[in-house]
Design a protein around this motif. Structure first.
Motif, mmCIF file in Angstrom:
data_model
loop_
_atom_site.group_PDB
_atom_site.id
_atom_site.type_symbol
_atom_site.label_atom_id
_atom_site.label_comp_id
_atom_site.label_asym_id
_atom_site.label_seq_id
_atom_site.Cartn_x
_atom_site.Cartn_y
_atom_site.Cartn_z
ATOM 1 N N GLU A 49 0.498 -0.634 -0.344
ATOM 2 C CA GLU A 49 -0.004 -0.115 -0.142
ATOM 3 C C GLU A 49 1.289 1.467 0.308
ATOM 4 O OE1 GLU A 49 -2.815 0.981 2.736
ATOM 5 O OE2 GLU A 49 -3.810 2.329 1.423
ATOM 6 N N TYR A 52 2.364 1.387 -3.701
ATOM 7 C CA TYR A 52 1.618 2.592 -4.100
ATOM 8 C C TYR A 52 1.296 3.963 -4.370
ATOM 9 C CZ TYR A 52 -3.221 3.046 -6.085
ATOM 10 O OH TYR A 52 -4.286 3.852 -7.190
ATOM 11 N N ALA A 53 1.069 4.309 -2.416
ATOM 12 C CA ALA A 53 0.440 5.967 -2.502
ATOM 13 C C ALA A 53 1.945 6.558 -3.117
ATOM 14 C CB ALA A 53 0.699 5.848 -0.662
ATOM 15 N N ASN A 83 -3.795 -5.844 -1.592
ATOM 16 C CA ASN A 83 -4.664 -5.852 -2.037
ATOM 17 C C ASN A 83 -5.066 -5.805 -3.655
ATOM 18 O OD1 ASN A 83 -6.626 -4.168 -3.287
ATOM 19 N ND2 ASN A 83 -6.495 -2.275 -1.703
ATOM 20 N N LEU A 255 5.100 6.492 3.034
ATOM 21 C CA LEU A 255 3.979 7.625 2.578
ATOM 22 C C LEU A 255 4.356 8.676 2.536
ATOM 23 C CD1 LEU A 255 1.051 6.674 4.857
ATOM 24 C CD2 LEU A 255 1.318 5.909 3.197
#
Lengths: 268, 268
Positions: A49, A52-53, A83, A255
């Motif tokens: 994730e 992806y971010a 995911n 992030l």
């Protein structure tokens, strides 16, 4: 020792000396090993994730191995905590006529991961130096030429932001016998069985020799090969999940920074 | 009542009369509802393997809905029990210049599922009659023409073996406000927030009106629309997982017949 060190191929690696039965990462209890795989898979999901971010890094995982070595099972076991939107599984089958009308890297290049994505190749361009050479569809000098082309291709991918992991799933000849026999003995698994698999099994030694040669010719720090003892399915997943997670951790993903312009914004 | 009946759009359906808060499938206990989603997801996984084994049927799931309606969350919640190898998630973003140089169905057609595969469209060709019409990039007569083209396209897909499920994720305007505000208030979610979302929010009523029009114009028994109350994320997943599983069950999938020639075969 980190898995990325433990399973990394070296110049000294000889496949025939490798025991496909070994389980160096196992705690000795299969249930607990499975729990650990699930835990690693969940952590891979978390890292994915963030990947992806960030929309910067690309991860390519190549799975190679002889028939029944567990490529499909690896996909299911290692990447099921991710995911499904953040991962793309590409299964390369026998090339179509359009694909054959292009160079062998053409269809592969189309499927490499984009920024923020993980792509897993179930078989890959390595089939074009394995099955083709085993069956003498290409000769040794063409095979050597392709090794060099593959090195160039993978270096370009790495230089343009792709992190590459290549795993060879190593099973013993007897383990393959037993896995094929299992598919025959259970009628509900007949659909997984292809008579061609028995034909290919006759080339066992040639495949082993070429696996070794291909790994030596194309291993690089930016495109490392890992030799995975894979007689035990659980340990295979444990090893590959560890390698994938350590590789992601080494990227030190974070992030994106908060956007100052959003501070205090209230939506009506 | 089956979910495929309960949520199916009819000629009488008016989106503005639909309460996005409703949870007709909920047992009233969120933890138990989540367990049921996981159970449905696992059953979808079982059906997917049989679909894959049969190499006949194709399943296309289209997810549409306004920003923050939960399309990404649906993918993760409903399809995470499926072997990632048997499912392909396609996220349609703003078209590239190459895509724009073709008709709007060109990039969509390339991504339809093949035999044995489930494809999930996160946004789809319906963007080309929604965002384009809301912003007056196409006029009403072009929009009507596209509805007819989409009907033709989907009928062709159905006639050539594709089972189609189309879900509109329906949230209230206040729910969107709260989801957008959440992304603003939590700096670690800023990367999910796009100022453009606030611009689009101004067109809320136009989107709702067009959702209704598009559904009425393109609903068909071979390409049904389902209107999913989606203020509750758990209930949304419960509804969509139920629809997907019931649809798969209705296909009465079965593993291929055992192969008689394998009976008694012993591998050396």
């Amino acid at each position: 020792m980190k898995a990325i060190k433990q399973f990394r191929v070296t110049k000294q690696t000889r496949i025939k000396d490798q025991d496909a039965e070994q389980k160096p990462l196992s705690g000795g209890d299969k249930t607990k090993d499975k729990e650990q795989v699930a835990e690693l898979a969940a952590q891979i999901g978390v890292q994915q994730e963030i990947l992806y971010a960030g929309q910067q890094h690309k991860l390519l995982v190549v799975l190679q191995g002889i028939d029944t070595s567990g490529k499909d099972g690896t996909v299911n076991g290692v990447f099921s905590g991710v995911n499904p939107q953040g991962i793309r599984i590409v299964s390369f089958k026998a090339p179509s006529s359009i694909e054959l009308a292009h160079d062998y890297l053409w269809r592969v290049h189309q499927q490499v991961p984009q920024k923020g994505e993980i792509a897993v190749f179930n078989r890959s361009h390595y089939e074009d130096v394995l099955v083709t050479r085993v069956h003498d569809w290409i000769d040794d000098s063409e095979c050597q030429r392709r090794y060099a082309q593959i090195c160039d291709f993978e270096r370009m991918l790495a230089e343009t932001g792709t992190t590459i992991i290549k795993c060879l799933l190593h099973i013993s000849k007897d383990e393959q016998r037993s896995r094929l026999q299992e598919r025959i003995d259970d009628p509900s698994k007949h659909w997984k069985f292809d008579m061609q698999d028995l034909e290919e099994r006759k080339y066992w030694d040639a495949y082993q020799q070429l696996f070794g040669q291909a790994m030596q010719a194309t291993d690089a720090d930016h495109a490392p090969w890992y030799l995975i003892p894979a007689n035990s399915k659980t340990h295979r997943n444990l090893a590959i999940a560890s390698i994938v997670l350590e590789t992601l951790n080494d990227l030190k993903l974070a992030l994106p920074e908060p956007k100052p312009e959003l501070s205090g914004l209230v939506i009506k």
